[in-house]
Write a protein that holds these residues in place. Structure first.
Motif, PDB file in Angstrom:
ATOM      1  N   MET A  64     -12.564  -2.848 -28.900  1.00 25.70           N
ATOM      2  CA  MET A  64     -11.370  -2.119 -28.517  1.00 25.70           C
ATOM      3  C   MET A  64     -11.701  -0.699 -28.061  1.00 25.70           C
ATOM      4  O   MET A  64     -11.193  -0.234 -27.077  1.00 25.70           O
ATOM      5  N   GLN A  65     -12.586  -0.015 -28.809  1.00 23.76           N
ATOM      6  CA  GLN A  65     -12.859   1.383 -28.496  1.00 23.76           C
ATOM      7  C   GLN A  65     -13.407   1.576 -27.088  1.00 23.76           C
ATOM      8  O   GLN A  65     -13.140   2.574 -26.449  1.00 23.76           O
ATOM      9  N   PHE A  66     -14.202   0.653 -26.604  1.00 20.77           N
ATOM     10  CA  PHE A  66     -14.847   0.832 -25.320  1.00 20.77           C
ATOM     11  C   PHE A  66     -14.277  -0.095 -24.252  1.00 20.77           C
ATOM     12  O   PHE A  66     -14.888  -0.306 -23.214  1.00 20.77           O
ATOM     13  N   SER A  67     -13.098  -0.654 -24.487  1.00 21.26           N
ATOM     14  CA  SER A  67     -12.535  -1.618 -23.544  1.00 21.26           C
ATOM     15  C   SER A  67     -12.204  -1.000 -22.194  1.00 21.26           C
ATOM     16  O   SER A  67     -12.133  -1.707 -21.191  1.00 21.26           O
ATOM     17  N   CYS A  68     -12.030   0.307 -22.121  1.00 22.88           N
ATOM     18  CA  CYS A  68     -11.686   0.939 -20.846  1.00 22.88           C
ATOM     19  C   CYS A  68     -12.892   1.084 -19.928  1.00 22.88           C
ATOM     20  O   CYS A  68     -12.742   1.433 -18.762  1.00 22.88           O
ATOM     21  N   ILE A  69     -14.094   0.786 -20.405  1.00 13.48           N
ATOM     22  CA  ILE A  69     -15.283   0.930 -19.569  1.00 13.48           C
ATOM     23  C   ILE A  69     -15.196   0.026 -18.346  1.00 13.48           C
ATOM     24  O   ILE A  69     -15.566   0.410 -17.240  1.00 13.48           O
ATOM     25  N   GLU A  70     -14.669  -1.183 -18.522  1.00  7.88           N
ATOM     26  CA  GLU A  70     -14.501  -2.089 -17.381  1.00  7.88           C
ATOM     27  C   GLU A  70     -13.547  -1.481 -16.365  1.00  7.88           C
ATOM     28  O   GLU A  70     -13.771  -1.567 -15.160  1.00  7.88           O
ATOM     29  N   ASP A  71     -12.486  -0.823 -16.846  1.00 11.07           N
ATOM     30  CA  ASP A  71     -11.537  -0.186 -15.936  1.00 11.07           C
ATOM     31  C   ASP A  71     -12.201   0.930 -15.130  1.00 11.07           C
ATOM     32  O   ASP A  71     -11.953   1.083 -13.940  1.00 11.07           O
ATOM     33  N   VAL A  72     -13.050   1.704 -15.779  1.00  9.58           N
ATOM     34  CA  VAL A  72     -13.758   2.787 -15.096  1.00  9.58           C
ATOM     35  C   VAL A  72     -14.710   2.218 -14.055  1.00  9.58           C
ATOM     36  O   VAL A  72     -14.776   2.704 -12.922  1.00  9.58           O
ATOM     37  N   ALA A  73     -15.443   1.157 -14.418  1.00 12.70           N
ATOM     38  CA  ALA A  73     -16.364   0.535 -13.467  1.00 12.70           C
ATOM     39  C   ALA A  73     -15.596   0.007 -12.259  1.00 12.70           C
ATOM     40  O   ALA A  73     -16.021   0.177 -11.115  1.00 12.70           O
ATOM     41  N   ALA A  74     -14.462  -0.604 -12.517  1.00  7.37           N
ATOM     42  CA  ALA A  74     -13.648  -1.143 -11.417  1.00  7.37           C
ATOM     43  C   ALA A  74     -13.155  -0.021 -10.508  1.00  7.37           C
ATOM     44  O   ALA A  74     -13.237  -0.125  -9.280  1.00  7.37           O
ATOM     45  N   ASN A 115     -15.224   5.355 -34.182  1.00  6.73           N
ATOM     46  CA  ASN A 115     -14.197   4.989 -35.161  1.00  6.73           C
ATOM     47  C   ASN A 115     -12.892   5.757 -34.985  1.00  6.73           C
ATOM     48  O   ASN A 115     -12.243   6.104 -35.968  1.00  6.73           O
ATOM     49  N   VAL A 116     -12.499   5.987 -33.771  1.00  5.46           N
ATOM     50  CA  VAL A 116     -11.241   6.692 -33.514  1.00  5.46           C
ATOM     51  C   VAL A 116     -10.084   5.778 -33.909  1.00  5.46           C
ATOM     52  O   VAL A 116     -10.024   4.616 -33.503  1.00  5.46           O
ATOM     53  N   LEU A 117      -9.184   6.307 -34.702  1.00  3.07           N
ATOM     54  CA  LEU A 117      -8.012   5.543 -35.114  1.00  3.07           C
ATOM     55  C   LEU A 117      -7.066   5.367 -33.933  1.00  3.07           C
ATOM     56  O   LEU A 117      -6.964   6.239 -33.069  1.00  3.07           O
ATOM     57  N   ARG A 118      -6.364   4.246 -33.914  1.00  2.00           N
ATOM     58  CA  ARG A 118      -5.434   3.950 -32.823  1.00  2.00           C
ATOM     59  C   ARG A 118      -4.467   5.112 -32.599  1.00  2.00           C
ATOM     60  O   ARG A 118      -4.186   5.478 -31.462  1.00  2.00           O
ATOM     61  N   ALA A 119      -3.993   5.717 -33.664  1.00  2.00           N
ATOM     62  CA  ALA A 119      -3.036   6.820 -33.538  1.00  2.00           C
ATOM     63  C   ALA A 119      -3.646   8.053 -32.877  1.00  2.00           C
ATOM     64  O   ALA A 119      -2.921   8.914 -32.381  1.00  2.00           O
ATOM     65  N   GLN A 120      -4.974   8.142 -32.852  1.00  2.00           N
ATOM     66  CA  GLN A 120      -5.661   9.302 -32.287  1.00  2.00           C
ATOM     67  C   GLN A 120      -6.256   9.038 -30.901  1.00  2.00           C
ATOM     68  O   GLN A 120      -6.929   9.895 -30.334  1.00  2.00           O
ATOM     69  N   LEU A 121      -6.007   7.849 -30.338  1.00  2.00           N
ATOM     70  CA  LEU A 121      -6.629   7.501 -29.060  1.00  2.00           C
ATOM     71  C   LEU A 121      -6.215   8.433 -27.922  1.00  2.00           C
ATOM     72  O   LEU A 121      -7.039   8.799 -27.092  1.00  2.00           O
ATOM     73  N   ALA A 122      -4.962   8.832 -27.869  1.00  2.00           N
ATOM     74  CA  ALA A 122      -4.518   9.719 -26.786  1.00  2.00           C
ATOM     75  C   ALA A 122      -5.232  11.068 -26.866  1.00  2.00           C
ATOM     76  O   ALA A 122      -5.693  11.598 -25.850  1.00  2.00           O
ATOM     77  N   VAL A 123      -5.346  11.607 -28.060  1.00  2.00           N
ATOM     78  CA  VAL A 123      -6.037  12.890 -28.251  1.00  2.00           C
ATOM     79  C   VAL A 123      -7.513  12.746 -27.866  1.00  2.00           C
ATOM     80  O   VAL A 123      -8.065  13.592 -27.163  1.00  2.00           O
ATOM     81  N   ALA A 124      -8.130  11.652 -28.297  1.00  2.00           N
ATOM     82  CA  ALA A 124      -9.542  11.421 -27.978  1.00  2.00           C
ATOM     83  C   ALA A 124      -9.728  11.266 -26.471  1.00  2.00           C
ATOM     84  O   ALA A 124     -10.706  11.758 -25.906  1.00  2.00           O
ATOM     85  N   GLY A 125      -8.796  10.595 -25.809  1.00  2.00           N
ATOM     86  CA  GLY A 125      -8.880  10.433 -24.365  1.00  2.00           C
ATOM     87  C   GLY A 125      -8.861  11.760 -23.637  1.00  2.00           C
ATOM     88  O   GLY A 125      -9.634  11.986 -22.704  1.00  2.00           O
ATOM     89  N   HIS A 126      -8.009  12.663 -24.069  1.00  2.00           N
ATOM     90  CA  HIS A 126      -7.969  14.001 -23.462  1.00  2.00           C
ATOM     91  C   HIS A 126      -9.267  14.755 -23.735  1.00  2.00           C
ATOM     92  O   HIS A 126      -9.759  15.490 -22.880  1.00  2.00           O
ATOM     93  N   GLU A 127      -9.829  14.542 -24.918  1.00  2.00           N
ATOM     94  CA  GLU A 127     -11.092  15.205 -25.255  1.00  2.00           C
ATOM     95  C   GLU A 127     -12.214  14.729 -24.331  1.00  2.00           C
ATOM     96  O   GLU A 127     -13.047  15.522 -23.892  1.00  2.00           O
TER      97      GLU A 127
END
Length: 93
Positions: free
Chosen positions: A1-11, A60-72
């Motif tokens: 789950m944590q790295f699932s966006c890597i495919e989106d970035v590659a695309a 180990n970013v918690l789901r509730a913190q994903l938006a904050v981590a994304g901005h980071e």
């Protein structure tokens, strides 16, 4: 789950998609999140992965913190990817 966006970035970076058949998922695991870009015309390829520091920081970013981590991630100055080099010929794998 944590790295699932890597495919989106590659695309997005390559203009590729599963639907156009120029992007494929071969194997995925947290231990081996590698992305290989291959130029069809020459066969030249390069494999990259999130750097060790990036993986450790965001493992180990918690789901509730994903938006904050994304901005980071957008504000990171350090290298977030590293090239995966194949072992030298004849080296044990």
């Amino acid at each position: 789950m944590q790295f699932s966006c890597i495919e989106d970035v590659a695309a997005a970076a390559a203009g590729a998609s599963l639907g156009k058949l120029n992007l494929s998922l071969v194997e995925a695991s947290v231990a081996g999140v590698n992305t290989t870009y291959r130029r069809r015309s020459t066969g030249q390829a390069m494999t990259v992965r999130p750097s060790a520091a990036f993986r450790a920081r965001f493992r180990n970013v918690l789901r509730a913190q994903l938006a904050v981590a994304g901005h980071e991630v957008f504000s990171l100055d350090a290298e977030v990817i590293e090239e995966v080099r194949p072992p030298p010929a004849g080296a044990p794998r």
